[in-house]
Design an enzyme around this catalytic site. Structure first.
Site: not given
Length: 581
Positions: A105, A211, A268, A344-345
Site C-alpha cells: 500500500d 492511496d 485510488e 478497509h474504508d
C-alpha cells in the site's frame, strides 16, 4: 456493443483476483491483541485455498497509527507491533512459493507529522525540507485575526490547514492534522517517492495499491472552494486537488518504473467523476496505472451533506446505471475495471447492499458475491467478505469505535450542541457505514476472541463470531466461504467468458428487484441473474438461455434453466452458460 466492436487485450493482472488484508485485524501471533506479519504468514495456506492470486496488505510501515498506518513515519521501516523487515521478506517469499503475488500500500499524498521529512520541514522556514510540504501564510482579516489560506474542508472534519505557531504559517492536510500533504511540485519529493517504489520492488513486492493517488497534484493558486453549505466554515475543495494539472505527468513517471518490473498497480481516485480523467490514468496505451478504484458505487448511499450527515435510500436503478456505465466505459475505451464493494474504508457489503438478517445473510452474501464477481474486471475481495461477515451490532455506542473519521465527526456534532435527534441521526449513520465495520478482528473460529488473539484485541470482536467463522464454514459445503471458492474457480476455468467476455446489461433500469447481465465471447454466453429483493420474483429468461446449464446458484435445484418464466427466491442468484458450439 458486440464482439466485433470490442477488442480486449490479455494480461496476467486482468485474470487475477486480489485478497486484501488489514494487518491489525487478521491474525495475532504473540498475544498482544494486534495482528501481525507472522500471523499472516501462519494463514497463507488458508489464503491460497481461496483461489486468489494477489495479496494486498494495508500499510505496515512505521507509524504513530493516528490513521491506522496511513500516517507513515518511515517507508523503509516496519511498524514494530507488526514485526520486522525480515518478517515481511519471509511473507513475500511465502506468497511467491505458493504462486501468489504481494501488493504494498503506497501512501504518498501525505506522510505522518512524525516523519523525519516533516520534522525538518517544520523546524525552520529556511530548512531545505520546507518545500517538501505545502506551507502558506495566513489570511489576515480587518481585525488582524489569522485565518487559514483557504476554506478547504478536511476529510476528517474541520479546516484542511493547521497553523504552526513557530513559523507563523499553515500547512495543508487533506486528512488528519497529523498527516501533512507532500508537495509534489518539488522534484526532490518525486525522486524520494520513486526511490521508495524501487526499494519495495527490489524487496520482491509485485506492485502497489496507491492511496488517494489522484490528490498528489494541486492547483497551485489554492483558491477558496465554492460555498455550498452556507452554515459551515469549510467547504469541499476537491475541484482544486482531485486530478490536478500535473497528475498524469506524475503518474507516467511512476508508470515507467512499474513497467521496468512488470509490476501491478491500482490507484485510488476519490472525488473524481470525470471519466476522461480516469481513462487517462488507466488507458491501455497511457503508461500510467493498470486500473483505479472509482467511488461511485460505494458512495451510492451518501447524501449531499456527506456520509455521516445525510444518507439516501437508493433504488436498484442506481446500481444498474452505475454498473452498466463503468462496464461499458472501460470496454469501449481500452481501460480495465477494479471491481470491489468492500475494503478497509467501507462497511460490509451484505449489510449495505442486501440483508444481514439471520434468515437471509448466507444467501444474500452469495448473491452479492455473484453480482460482483462475474463483471468484467480484476476482482478485489476484503478479508472476511468471503465469509459473508456483517456489520458490527447496532448496540455499539461511540465509545466502542476506534476510527478517527467516525470519532471526529461525532465530536463535531457534539461540540455544535446539536439536538438529541441530530446526534442520534449521525450515530445511526456511523453504525451503518463506519470504517470500523470492516476493521474488527477476522473471525477464525468460535474460541475466545474468534481465534484472532490470545490477548485482549485492540478493537472488539463482532458478537456473532461463535456462529459465523471460517472454521464452521470450512465444514459446510453450502457456506459463503465455499461459494466464493467456486466463484474463483469458475473465473479461472472459464476465463475466456468471465474475464475477457464482453459485458452486456440485459435487465432494464426500471426493474425494481432484478439485475441481470450477460458475458459474451465467441461460442459461449453466460447469464448472471441477481434478485436484490427479500421476496420471490418472477422473471422472464432470455430465449437464448432457456435450457442453458446452471453453473452456479445460491439455491439448490434444477441444473438447467428449463422454464422461460422463472421464479427467483429471496436474494437468489444464478449463473448459467449457453454453449453455442
Amino acid at each position: 456493443m458486440t464482439l466485433d466492436t470490442v477488442e480486449i487485450k490479455q494480461a496476467w493482472w486482468k485474470e487475477a483476483s486480489v485478497y486484501q488484508i488489514y494487518p491489525a485485524s487478521f491474525q495475532d501471533s504473540n498475544g498482544d491483541g494486534v495482528g501481525d506479519i507472522k500471523g499472516i504468514i501462519s494463514r497463507l495456506d488458508y489464503i491460497k485455498s481461496l483461489g486468489v492470486d494477489i495479496v494486498w496488505l494495508n500499510p505496515f510501515f512505521d507509524s504513530p497509527q493516528v490513521d491506522m498506518g496511513y500516517d507513515v513515519a518511515d517507508y523503509k521501516k516496519i511498524y514494530s507491533p507488526y514485526g520486522t523487515m525480515e518478517d515481511v521478506e519471509q511473507l513475500i517469499s511465502g506468497l511467491h512459493s505458493r504462486g501468489m503475488k504481494m501488493l504494498v500500500d503506497l501512501v504518498v499524498n501525505h506522510t505522518s507529522d512524525k516523519h523525519e521529512w516533516f520534522q525538518n520541514s517544520r523546524s525552520s522556514i529556511d530548512n531545505p525540507f520546507r518545500e517538501w510540504y505545502i506551507w502558506r501564510k495566513p489570511k489576515i482579516d480587518s481585525n488582524g485575526k489569522k485565518h487559514p489560506p483557504n476554506n478547504w474542508l478536511s476529510y476528517f472534519g474541520g479546516s484542511a490547514w493547521e497553523y504552526d505557531e513557530e513559523s507563523g504559517e499553515y500547512y495543508l492536510h487533506l486528512f488528519a492534522k497529523e498527516q501533512p500533504d507532500l508537495n509534489w511540485e518539488n522534484e526532490s519529493v518525486r525522486k524520494a517517492v520513486h526511490d521508495i517504489i524501487r526499494f519495495w520492488l527490489d524487496k520482491g513486492a509485485d506492485g502497489f495499491r496507491m492511496d488517494v493517488i489522484n490528490f498528489i497534484s494541486k492547483d497551485q493558486r489554492f483558491p477558496d472552494a465554492e460555498i455550498v453549505h452556507h452554515d459551515r466554515d469549510y467547504q469541499w475543495g476537491h475541484k482544486y486537488y482531485a486530478c490536478g494539472p500535473r497528475l498524469h505527468e506524475y503518474l507516467k513517471d511512476i508508470g515507467a518504473i512499474l513497467k521496468e518490473y512488470n509490476a501491478f498497480s491500482v490507484g485510488e481516485m476519490p472525488a473524481c467523476g470525470d471519466t476522461n480523467e480516469i481513462i487517462k490514468a488507466v488507458g491501455d496505451e497511457r503508461g500510467e496505472l493498470n486500473m483505479i478504484f472509482h467511488f461511485e458505487l460505494v458512495d451510492i448511499d451518501h447524501g449531499e451533506d456527506g456520509k455521516f450527515y445525510s444518507t439516501r435510500k437508493w433504488p436498484l436503478s442506481d446500481l444498474h446505471h452505475i454498473t452498466d456505465k463503468w462496464q461499458r466505459f472501460m470496454q469501449t475505451n481500452n481501460g480495465w475495471n477494479a471491481i470491489y464493494l468492500e475494503n478497509h474504508d467501507q462497511p460490509r457489503s451484505v449489510s449495505r447492499y442486501a440483508s444481514d438478517a439471520p434468515q437471509f445473510r448466507t444467501v444474500a452474501a452469495k448473491m452479492i458475491a455473484t453480482f460482483l464477481s462475474f463483471q468484467q474486471g480484476t476482482l478485489f475481495i476484503y478479508q472476511g467478505q468471503e465469509l459473508g461477515l456483517r456489520n458490527v451490532p447496532k448496540s455499539w455506542d461511540i465509545s466502542r469505535y476506534k476510527d478517527i473519521e467516525s470519532i471526529n465527526h461525532y465530536n463535531l456534532v457534539i461540540n455544535k450542541k446539536s439536538s438529541p435527534q441530530e446526534i442520534a441521526y449521525v450515530m445511526d449513520n456511523i453504525q451503518n457505514i463506519s470504517r470500523d465495520n470492516a476493521r474488527v478482528p477476522f473471525q477464525w473460529d468460535n474460541s475466545p476472541n474468534a481465534g484472532f488473539t490470545s490477548g485482549t484485541p485492540w478493537i472488539e470482536v463482532n458478537d456473532d463470531y461463535k456462529t459465523v467463522n471460517a472454521s464452521s464454514e470450512e465444514k459446510d459445503d453450502g457456506s459463503v466461504l465455499n461459494y466464493w471458492r467456486n466463484i474463483l474457480e469458475l473465473r479461472k476455468t472459464l476465463k475466456e467468458v468471465f474475464v475477457y467476455g464482453v459485458f452486456e446489461m440485459i435487465s432494464k433500469a426500471s426493474e425494481e428487484n432484478i439485475l441481470a447481465f450477460k458475458r459474451v465471447t465467441a461460442g459461449k454466453e453466460a447469464l448472471v441473474i441477481c434478485n436484490f429483493s427479500s421476496k420471490e420474483i418472477e422473471w422472464t429468461i432470455p430465449t437464448e438461455f432457456v435450457g442453458s446449464k446452471v453453473l452456479l446458484s445460491n439455491y439448490s435445484g434444477s441444473k438447467f434453466l428449463n422454464d422461460k418464466l422463472f421464479t427467483l427466491g429471496p436474494f437468489q442468484s444464478i449463473v448459467s452458460l449457453s454453449d453455442e458450439q
